[in-house]
Design an enzyme around this catalytic site. Structure first.
Site, short mmCIF file in Angstrom:
data_model
loop_
_atom_site.label_atom_id
_atom_site.label_comp_id
_atom_site.label_asym_id
_atom_site.label_seq_id
_atom_site.Cartn_x
_atom_site.Cartn_y
_atom_site.Cartn_z
N GLN A 54 0.80 -1.22 0.00
CA GLN A 54 0.00 0.00 0.00
C GLN A 54 0.84 1.28 0.00
O GLN A 54 0.31 2.35 -0.26
CB GLN A 54 -0.96 -0.03 1.20
CG GLN A 54 -1.93 -1.20 1.10
CD GLN A 54 -2.93 -1.25 2.24
OE1 GLN A 54 -2.71 -1.93 3.23
NE2 GLN A 54 -4.02 -0.52 2.11
N HIS A 74 -1.68 -5.25 -13.21
CA HIS A 74 -1.17 -4.90 -14.53
C HIS A 74 -2.01 -5.56 -15.62
O HIS A 74 -2.24 -4.97 -16.68
CB HIS A 74 0.31 -5.32 -14.67
CG HIS A 74 1.22 -4.52 -13.78
ND1 HIS A 74 2.43 -4.99 -13.33
CD2 HIS A 74 1.09 -3.27 -13.26
CE1 HIS A 74 3.01 -4.06 -12.56
NE2 HIS A 74 2.21 -3.02 -12.51
N ASP A 87 2.19 0.56 -8.07
CA ASP A 87 3.52 0.67 -8.69
C ASP A 87 4.38 1.74 -8.02
O ASP A 87 5.59 1.56 -7.87
CB ASP A 87 3.39 1.03 -10.18
CG ASP A 87 2.95 -0.16 -11.03
OD1 ASP A 87 2.68 -1.24 -10.45
OD2 ASP A 87 2.84 0.00 -12.26
N ARG A 112 3.85 -0.11 12.99
CA ARG A 112 3.53 -1.43 12.44
C ARG A 112 3.59 -1.35 10.91
O ARG A 112 2.87 -0.55 10.31
CB ARG A 112 2.14 -1.87 12.91
CG ARG A 112 1.63 -3.14 12.28
CD ARG A 112 0.29 -3.57 12.90
NE ARG A 112 -0.26 -4.73 12.24
CZ ARG A 112 -1.26 -4.68 11.34
NH1 ARG A 112 -1.81 -3.54 11.01
NH2 ARG A 112 -1.70 -5.79 10.79
N HIS A 157 1.11 -9.39 4.65
CA HIS A 157 -0.02 -8.47 4.53
C HIS A 157 -0.50 -8.50 3.08
O HIS A 157 -0.47 -7.51 2.36
CB HIS A 157 0.38 -7.06 4.98
CG HIS A 157 -0.77 -6.18 5.36
ND1 HIS A 157 -0.89 -5.57 6.59
CD2 HIS A 157 -1.88 -5.83 4.67
CE1 HIS A 157 -2.02 -4.87 6.64
NE2 HIS A 157 -2.63 -5.00 5.48
N ASN A 201 -1.80 -10.79 8.47
CA ASN A 201 -2.79 -9.76 8.69
C ASN A 201 -4.16 -10.17 8.12
O ASN A 201 -4.26 -10.48 6.94
CB ASN A 201 -2.36 -8.46 8.01
CG ASN A 201 -3.41 -7.37 8.13
OD1 ASN A 201 -3.62 -6.82 9.20
ND2 ASN A 201 -4.10 -7.08 7.03
N GLU A 202 -5.18 -10.16 8.96
CA GLU A 202 -6.57 -10.35 8.52
C GLU A 202 -6.77 -11.51 7.56
O GLU A 202 -7.20 -11.31 6.42
CB GLU A 202 -7.11 -9.07 7.87
CG GLU A 202 -7.16 -7.89 8.80
CD GLU A 202 -7.90 -6.68 8.18
OE1 GLU A 202 -8.41 -6.82 7.06
OE2 GLU A 202 -7.96 -5.65 8.84
N ASN A 345 -8.16 -6.08 14.48
CA ASN A 345 -8.49 -4.95 13.61
C ASN A 345 -9.99 -4.76 13.61
O ASN A 345 -10.75 -5.70 13.42
CB ASN A 345 -8.04 -5.22 12.16
CG ASN A 345 -6.53 -5.22 12.01
OD1 ASN A 345 -5.80 -5.03 12.98
ND2 ASN A 345 -6.07 -5.45 10.80
N TYR A 347 -13.28 -1.86 12.50
CA TYR A 347 -13.67 -0.61 11.86
C TYR A 347 -15.13 -0.22 12.08
O TYR A 347 -15.43 0.95 12.24
CB TYR A 347 -13.41 -0.67 10.34
CG TYR A 347 -11.94 -0.65 10.01
CD1 TYR A 347 -11.27 0.55 9.83
CD2 TYR A 347 -11.21 -1.84 9.92
CE1 TYR A 347 -9.91 0.58 9.55
CE2 TYR A 347 -9.84 -1.81 9.65
CZ TYR A 347 -9.20 -0.60 9.45
OH TYR A 347 -7.86 -0.57 9.19
N GLU A 416 -5.32 -2.34 14.13
CA GLU A 416 -5.85 -1.36 13.18
C GLU A 416 -7.20 -0.85 13.66
O GLU A 416 -8.02 -1.64 14.16
CB GLU A 416 -6.08 -1.96 11.77
CG GLU A 416 -4.83 -2.29 11.01
CD GLU A 416 -5.11 -2.84 9.61
OE1 GLU A 416 -6.20 -2.59 9.06
OE2 GLU A 416 -4.23 -3.53 9.08
#
Ligand SMILES: *[C@@H]1O[C@H](CO)[C@@H](O)[C@H](O)[C@H]1NC(C)=O
Ligand SMILES: *[C@@H]1O[C@H](CO)[C@@H](O)[C@H](O)[C@H]1NC(C)=O
Ligand SMILES: *[C@@H]1O[C@H](CO)[C@@H](O)[C@H](O)[C@H]1NC(C)=O
Ligand SMILES: *[C@@H]1O[C@H](CO)[C@@H](O)[C@H](O)[C@H]1NC(C)=O
Length: 519
Positions: A54, A74, A87, A112, A157, A201-202, A345, A347, A416
């Site tokens: 990310q 791509h 990219d 993290r 991740h 992660n997740e 995590n 939200y 998170e």
């Protein structure tokens, strides 16, 4: 982050707003003011999170191999909302010193971040270590430590090396060993200075959206089958990496290692209906307990409820064996207790009620297996993403659920939490979100006795948010993606978070919106 805005749009197919019972109007609209009456313990861990794909960019530089996100995006530019990819992202491969500076400016002592598996091992396998990649992470970690920031390093991740995805990724049982090989390389290279690791992660978002549907790469779309293979082998990969660390590295490296799981909270659509209250429990077991129970429960293995349901449904559907694979006794033992902390995590919260079928559910699929309908509360604020409504008390309830279910064996570390908006610098809604969610965390600690030892905000700066591309802004810092330097600018929420970290309390009046908002 747990999922993207586009996920939620798809999620919203099953969460189409309809007439909702407003029986349990919550106190989210309360206007807090002044200083919080509770404070964060002195040794409370405050941090901020990012993930390699990310932010790093430099997708093909210095000997890096491709990850499945590189290759897939791509080939399928339409996959993301703005047709963009990782990219370049925030160019953190080149601008990591800028990142370190802004982490430092926040005053947090923990950062993290994740290692890109194919940057370290271009082919995924440990026969070929990319020296430039190895050096990049070494320098990054050393520079963080120099300024007293502890790196918290995630091994996986979501950026599976393409070379291994071509072998089936997490649906291939051999991935367990490839992952352990990779973990060994990382422990050997960095374990002398890294003492805080997370394996994965997740896994829920990764498997459900990537293997069970086409919302995330690898977009396998094998609902009800590959998503459970992915869950199964990712859990085993985690357990074996944990055991490797525990036996071969921990004795002299002395670090801790755990896993990060994600969960929505669920409120019964009608709090007076037992079936709606049961639906919440069913949902949590199927989407969260599936991962948490094998690791954090007293008895281990999949939750009996989930095991039985998947076996029964599979048989009824004519499968030769259960769609949910089985752990051997040895594997149950390896998984049990394989995390030094509960990485969590969180939200948002949904309203839940039972349903046997909804439009958009595939058969078989995790949704259809769960048989719980998700809806959003029409009165809860929705500041940016379709899937993310703001309901702070859900956070406290989730922390309590985890505590009650899995005891106090291990501390909870929130790895998170955050929200997305449209990128404004004066992000009063994010300020309010963090204040209110963090206050719920304080209540969980001080009035409920939950052992919550840390909190990481998602995310340091606006970044590439998976299928949303750059359209979903979760950052404490804004990034000027048009500038050559990808200039980072603090938002109000960065200043507010810095204040919380410094004072160990929340000042609800620090950054009150001049105009009255719903948050
Ligand atoms: C803190 O405030 C909350 C919410 O107003 C209240 O329920 C709680 O009793 C207060 N605690 C203390 C220690 O004053
Ligand atoms: C290994 O990765 C490198 C760099 O991406 C690539 O050039 C090479 O062809 C790969 N080797 C194999 C056997 O896949
Ligand atoms: C995914 O699979 C379902 C059938 O289970 C199909 O209807 C749908 O078109 C597939 N989606 C894609 C993008 O291939
Ligand atoms: C970009 O960064 C370089 C090196 O960090 C610096 O010399 C230059 O002044 C920066 N340019 C702008 C426009 O900020």
């Amino acid at each position: 982050m747990r999922s993207s805005c586009k996920v939620a749009q798809s999620g919203a197919v099953l969460a189409t707003l309809s007439l909702l019972c407003l029986a349990h109007e919550a106190s989210v609209l309360d206007d807090s003011s002044g200083w919080s009456n509770y404070s964060f313990p002195d040794d409370f861990i405050f941090g901020v999170s990012t993930a390699a794909y990310q932010i790093e960019g430099a997708w093909n530089e210095d000997g890096k191999g491709e990850s499945m996100w590189d290759t897939y995006l791509h080939e399928h530019p339409d996959f993301t909302a703005d047709r963009l990819n990782g990219d370049v992202a925030t160019d953190s491969y080149h601008r990591y010193m800028d990142d370190i500076q802004i982490v430092k400016d926040l005053g947090v002592k923990y950062y993290r971040l994740s290692i890109s598996w194919p940057r370290l091992l271009p082919n995924g396998t440990d026969n070929n270590v990319n020296n430039a990649g190895a050096k990049y992470y070494r320098t990054l970690f050393e520079e963080l430590i120099k300024v007293n920031i502890t790196p918290v390093v995630t091994l996986f991740h979501w950026d599976m090396p393409t070379a291994l995805m071509d072998l089936g990724g997490w649906s291939n049982p051999l991935m367990v060993d490839y992952f352990v090989d990779y973990a060994r390389v990382a422990f050997k290279l960095y374990g002398d200075i890294i003492n805080f690791w997370t394996t994965v992660n997740e896994p829920h978002q990764h498997c459900y959206n990537g293997y069970g549907s086409t919302i995330f790469v690898p977009a396998i779309n094998s609902s009800g089958v590959a998503e459970y293979l992915c869950s199964h082998y990712i859990l085993l990969g985690h357990a074996k990496a944990y055991r490797l660390y525990d036996t071969e590295f921990r004795p002299y490296q002395k670090g801790k290692i755990g896993i990060t799981l994600d969960a929505f909270w669920g409120e019964p659509k009608d709090a007076n209906k037992q079936e709606d209250r049961d639906a919440v429990e069913t949902y949590l077991q199927m989407h969260f307990g599936l991962y948490a129970h094998p690791i954090f429960s007293m008895e281990g293995d999949y939750p009996p409820f989930v095991r039985e349901r998947l076996d029964t449904y599979s048989e009824y559907e004519g499968f030769a064996r259960s769609r949910l694979p089985t752990f051997t006794e040895e594997e149950v033992k390896a998984l049990l207790g394989s995390s030094d902390f509960f990485g969590l995590n969180h939200y948002t919260t949904y309203l839940m009620s039972p349903s046997t079928m909804e439009p958009g559910w595939k058969v078989p699929s995790l949704e259809h297996d769960t048989r719980v309908k998700l809806e959003q509360h029409p009165k809860w604020p929705k500041p940016g993403a379709d899937w993310l409504t703001v309901y702070p008390p859900g956070f406290r309830k989730l922390l309590n659920w985890v505590t009650n279910k899995y005891g106090r064996n291990v501390p909870i570390i929130v790895t998170e939490n955050g929200m997305c908006d449209h990128g404004q610098i004066d992000d009063y809604e994010r300020v309010s979100y963090y204040n209110k969610y963090l206050y719920q965390l304080l209540l969980a600690i001080h009035t409920d006795g939950c052992k919550v030892e840390g909190y990481f905000a998602w995310t340091l700066m606006d970044d590439f948010e998976w299928t949303d591309g750059y359209t979903a802004k979760f950052g404490l810092y804004s990034v000027d993606f048009n500038s050559p330097n990808k200039t980072r600018t603090p938002k109000l929420s960065a200043k507010n978070y810095r204040g919380i970290v410094k004072s160990r309390r929340i000042n609800f009046d620090s950054f009150k919106s001049p105009i009255s908002t719903y948050l």
